[in-house]
Design a protein around this motif. Structure first.
Motif, PDB file in Angstrom:
ATOM      1  N   SER A  36      60.018  41.359  99.073  1.00 16.18           N
ATOM      2  CA  SER A  36      58.747  41.758  98.212  1.00 16.18           C
ATOM      3  C   SER A  36      58.864  43.166  98.539  1.00 16.18           C
ATOM      4  O   SER A  36      59.269  43.810  99.364  1.00 16.18           O
ATOM      5  N   LEU A  37      58.470  43.967  97.404  1.00 20.91           N
ATOM      6  CA  LEU A  37      58.171  45.411  97.446  1.00 20.91           C
ATOM      7  C   LEU A  37      56.939  45.739  97.912  1.00 20.91           C
ATOM      8  O   LEU A  37      55.963  44.948  97.512  1.00 20.91           O
ATOM      9  N   GLN A  38      56.666  47.019  98.496  1.00 18.85           N
ATOM     10  CA  GLN A  38      55.350  47.297  98.750  1.00 18.85           C
ATOM     11  C   GLN A  38      54.521  47.910  97.117  1.00 18.85           C
ATOM     12  O   GLN A  38      53.560  47.614  96.869  1.00 18.85           O
ATOM     13  N   LEU A  39      55.306  48.579  96.671  1.00 16.58           N
ATOM     14  CA  LEU A  39      54.658  49.034  95.360  1.00 16.58           C
ATOM     15  C   LEU A  39      55.432  48.587  94.223  1.00 16.58           C
ATOM     16  O   LEU A  39      56.729  48.616  94.346  1.00 16.58           O
ATOM     17  N   HIS A  40      54.969  48.863  92.711  1.00 14.77           N
ATOM     18  CA  HIS A  40      55.622  48.122  91.734  1.00 14.77           C
ATOM     19  C   HIS A  40      55.718  49.106  90.706  1.00 14.77           C
ATOM     20  O   HIS A  40      55.688  48.588  89.357  1.00 14.77           O
ATOM     21  N   SER A  41      56.002  50.275  90.891  1.00 14.36           N
ATOM     22  CA  SER A  41      56.026  51.169  89.880  1.00 14.36           C
ATOM     23  C   SER A  41      57.303  51.028  88.918  1.00 14.36           C
ATOM     24  O   SER A  41      58.487  50.470  89.785  1.00 14.36           O
ATOM     25  N   GLN A  42      57.536  51.464  87.684  1.00  9.18           N
ATOM     26  CA  GLN A  42      58.914  51.271  87.134  1.00  9.18           C
ATOM     27  C   GLN A  42      60.157  51.899  87.724  1.00  9.18           C
ATOM     28  O   GLN A  42      61.106  51.521  87.921  1.00  9.18           O
ATOM     29  N   LEU A  43      59.794  53.371  88.250  1.00 11.04           N
ATOM     30  CA  LEU A  43      60.737  54.203  88.948  1.00 11.04           C
ATOM     31  C   LEU A  43      61.318  53.329  90.402  1.00 11.04           C
ATOM     32  O   LEU A  43      62.432  53.243  90.555  1.00 11.04           O
ATOM     33  N   LEU A  44      60.272  52.660  91.126  1.00  9.91           N
ATOM     34  CA  LEU A  44      60.596  52.012  92.369  1.00  9.91           C
ATOM     35  C   LEU A  44      61.118  50.709  92.158  1.00  9.91           C
ATOM     36  O   LEU A  44      62.573  50.495  92.813  1.00  9.91           O
ATOM     37  N   LEU A  45      61.077  49.985  91.008  1.00  7.59           N
ATOM     38  CA  LEU A  45      61.939  48.869  90.739  1.00  7.59           C
ATOM     39  C   LEU A  45      63.206  49.356  90.309  1.00  7.59           C
ATOM     40  O   LEU A  45      64.324  48.570  90.896  1.00  7.59           O
ATOM     41  N   LYS A  46      63.515  50.182  89.561  1.00  9.14           N
ATOM     42  CA  LYS A  46      64.833  50.408  88.947  1.00  9.14           C
ATOM     43  C   LYS A  46      65.645  51.045  90.281  1.00  9.14           C
ATOM     44  O   LYS A  46      66.952  50.978  90.375  1.00  9.14           O
ATOM     45  N   HIS A  74      64.833  39.477  89.607  1.00 14.06           N
ATOM     46  CA  HIS A  74      63.796  39.759  89.532  1.00 14.06           C
ATOM     47  C   HIS A  74      62.925  38.544  88.885  1.00 14.06           C
ATOM     48  O   HIS A  74      62.899  37.940  87.860  1.00 14.06           O
ATOM     49  N   VAL A  75      61.986  38.036  89.798  1.00 11.27           N
ATOM     50  CA  VAL A  75      61.410  36.698  89.626  1.00 11.27           C
ATOM     51  C   VAL A  75      59.838  37.035  89.618  1.00 11.27           C
ATOM     52  O   VAL A  75      59.250  37.947  90.179  1.00 11.27           O
ATOM     53  N   ALA A  76      59.358  36.047  89.026  1.00  9.26           N
ATOM     54  CA  ALA A  76      57.504  35.927  89.329  1.00  9.26           C
ATOM     55  C   ALA A  76      57.222  34.939  90.326  1.00  9.26           C
ATOM     56  O   ALA A  76      58.034  33.985  90.486  1.00  9.26           O
ATOM     57  N   GLY A  77      55.901  35.103  91.002  1.00  9.48           N
ATOM     58  CA  GLY A  77      55.909  34.387  92.108  1.00  9.48           C
ATOM     59  C   GLY A  77      55.250  35.125  93.278  1.00  9.48           C
ATOM     60  O   GLY A  77      54.926  36.347  93.295  1.00  9.48           O
ATOM     61  N   THR A  78      55.468  34.352  94.302  1.00  6.50           N
ATOM     62  CA  THR A  78      55.085  35.062  95.583  1.00  6.50           C
ATOM     63  C   THR A  78      56.275  36.333  95.928  1.00  6.50           C
ATOM     64  O   THR A  78      55.505  37.295  96.709  1.00  6.50           O
TER      65      THR A  78
END
Length: 154
Positions: free
Chosen positions: A73-83, A100-104
């Motif tokens: 799990s990531l803390q924040l979900h900005s496009q830059l941080l995901l990349k 990269h999954v959907a869910g918990t």
């Protein structure tokens, strides 16, 4: 876009079972002559259907005895941080698969290493070094029941 017919699918099924076969051997198995088989194979490759030709190894025979699935799990979900996360994971040789999954959780990783000590090193020195990780939950494989690589095409 071209589509795959029954013969193309048969070629792919044969190749998924043994990618070392030459065109003559493939042609024999599907009941076609060499030239049309070769032309079909080149067409399939040009279409991008075949991702790669690889050799599959028995992990335990090369000392890779520990398989872990990590839910991250990531803390924040900005496009830059995901990349950034995805770029870092892509460089880690221990990570065999990443989704990269959907869910918990945000990501599911398949990690293969020599042993628990190697996993601990991976977790503390590589995975935990990536910024923005909130939590990691690991599950360890006790027995592999099924591991497939071939798609059913019929």
């Amino acid at each position: 876009m071209e589509t795959l017919d029954k013969t193309d699918r048969r070629i792919l099924e044969v190749l998924q079972q043994n990618a070392r076969l030459n065109t003559k051997e493939i042609a024999h198995r599907i009941g076609l002559s060499v030239t049309p088989t070769y032309e079909r194979l080149k067409k399939i490759e040009k279409m991008g259907v075949i991702k790669d030709y690889v050799t599959l190894l028995h992990a335990d025979k090369i000392g890779k005895t520990l398989v872990a699935f990590c839910n991250v799990s990531l803390q924040l979900h900005s496009q830059l941080l995901l990349k950034k996360f995805e770029a870092a994971i892509s460089q880690m040789e221990e990570v065999m698969e990443c989704y990269h999954v959907a869910g918990t959780f945000d990501y599911l990783l398949k990690v293969v290493v020599d042993d628990m000590r190697s996993y601990q090193h991976f977790l503390t020195n590589k995975l935990a070094a990536i910024e923005n990780i909130a939590q990691v939950h690991s599950s360890f494989v006790m027995t592999e029941i099924k591991h497939g690589t071939a798609f059913k095409l019929a």
